[in-house]
Motif scaffolding. Sequence first.
Motif, PDB file in Angstrom:
ATOM      1  N   TRP A 164       5.451   4.005  -6.615  1.00 34.31           N
ATOM      2  CA  TRP A 164       4.890   3.687  -7.920  1.00 34.31           C
ATOM      3  C   TRP A 164       3.914   4.753  -8.392  1.00 34.31           C
ATOM      4  O   TRP A 164       3.545   4.769  -9.551  1.00 34.31           O
ATOM      5  N   HIS A 165       3.456   5.614  -7.500  1.00 37.49           N
ATOM      6  CA  HIS A 165       2.510   6.707  -7.795  1.00 37.49           C
ATOM      7  C   HIS A 165       1.266   6.204  -8.531  1.00 37.49           C
ATOM      8  O   HIS A 165       0.793   6.817  -9.467  1.00 37.49           O
ATOM      9  N   ASN A 166       0.770   5.065  -8.080  1.00 40.57           N
ATOM     10  CA  ASN A 166      -0.422   4.476  -8.680  1.00 40.57           C
ATOM     11  C   ASN A 166      -1.539   4.501  -7.638  1.00 40.57           C
ATOM     12  O   ASN A 166      -1.589   3.662  -6.747  1.00 40.57           O
ATOM     13  N   LYS A 167      -2.437   5.463  -7.754  1.00 42.98           N
ATOM     14  CA  LYS A 167      -3.482   5.643  -6.742  1.00 42.98           C
ATOM     15  C   LYS A 167      -4.516   4.524  -6.770  1.00 42.98           C
ATOM     16  O   LYS A 167      -5.025   4.114  -5.730  1.00 42.98           O
ATOM     17  N   GLY A 168      -4.824   4.016  -7.936  1.00 39.91           N
ATOM     18  CA  GLY A 168      -5.783   2.915  -8.037  1.00 39.91           C
ATOM     19  C   GLY A 168      -5.275   1.670  -7.344  1.00 39.91           C
ATOM     20  O   GLY A 168      -6.006   1.002  -6.605  1.00 39.91           O
ATOM     21  N   LEU A 169      -4.013   1.364  -7.587  1.00 38.24           N
ATOM     22  CA  LEU A 169      -3.394   0.212  -6.949  1.00 38.24           C
ATOM     23  C   LEU A 169      -3.320   0.406  -5.438  1.00 38.24           C
ATOM     24  O   LEU A 169      -3.540  -0.528  -4.663  1.00 38.24           O
ATOM     25  N   ALA A 170      -3.044   1.632  -5.016  1.00 35.61           N
ATOM     26  CA  ALA A 170      -2.987   1.933  -3.578  1.00 35.61           C
ATOM     27  C   ALA A 170      -4.343   1.693  -2.924  1.00 35.61           C
ATOM     28  O   ALA A 170      -4.418   1.158  -1.818  1.00 35.61           O
TER      29      ALA A 170
ATOM     30  N   THR B 277       0.840  -1.202   0.000  1.00 36.34           N
ATOM     31  CA  THR B 277       0.000   0.000   0.000  1.00 36.34           C
ATOM     32  C   THR B 277       0.872   1.248   0.000  1.00 36.34           C
ATOM     33  O   THR B 277       0.667   2.161  -0.808  1.00 36.34           O
TER      34      THR B 277
ATOM     35  N   SER C 275       2.890   1.538  -3.330  1.00 30.37           N
ATOM     36  CA  SER C 275       2.096   1.944  -4.488  1.00 30.37           C
ATOM     37  C   SER C 275       1.769   3.430  -4.478  1.00 30.37           C
ATOM     38  O   SER C 275       1.631   4.033  -5.536  1.00 30.37           O
ATOM     39  N   VAL C 276       1.667   4.021  -3.311  1.00 28.89           N
ATOM     40  CA  VAL C 276       1.325   5.439  -3.265  1.00 28.89           C
ATOM     41  C   VAL C 276       2.565   6.334  -3.327  1.00 28.89           C
ATOM     42  O   VAL C 276       2.523   7.401  -3.927  1.00 28.89           O
TER      43      VAL C 276
END
Length: 160
Positions: free
Chosen positions: A119-125, A112, A115-116
């Motif tokens: 990876w800067h992926n908010k959906g994945l977070a 979590t 990812s935030v």
Amino acid sequence: MDKLKRVLSGQDAEEPSPLAEVVDASSLSWSTRLKGFIACFAIGVLCSILGTCLLWVPRKGLVLFVTFYTIGNISSLGSTIFLMGPMRQLKRMFEPTRLIATIVMLLCFTLTLCSVFWWHNKGLALIFCVLQFFALAWYSISYIPFARDAVKKCFAACLS
């Protein structure tokens, strides 16, 4: 003097290990342990609520939510260290009956935050945040006898 007391009482005359000395020196009274548990758990709940409130902030809302929610869950989980002590808590976390639940929970915490922030992926977070909730719930009910079996039967009944 302690050596003399141990010899006279029939205990070993050996020196205690450095770890035993640290454990004896850092033992807390029951009221201090309870206060520490309540404080740490309250901070965890507060962080989770704050994260939920910050979800609606326009630009960084999801990042703040995921961060505070994860910190809140870690703090709530860490609060039990005050009740059991750190070594006993770690031993119980990694018992064979809850080993997989512990690994999945810790992995969800880590993924979590990764990812935030990296990876800067908010959906994945957000997905990992939901998985974190279920992993922590599954880990928590592992301390209640037969609770996992009851949950499995309940879901099996609902799905069939």
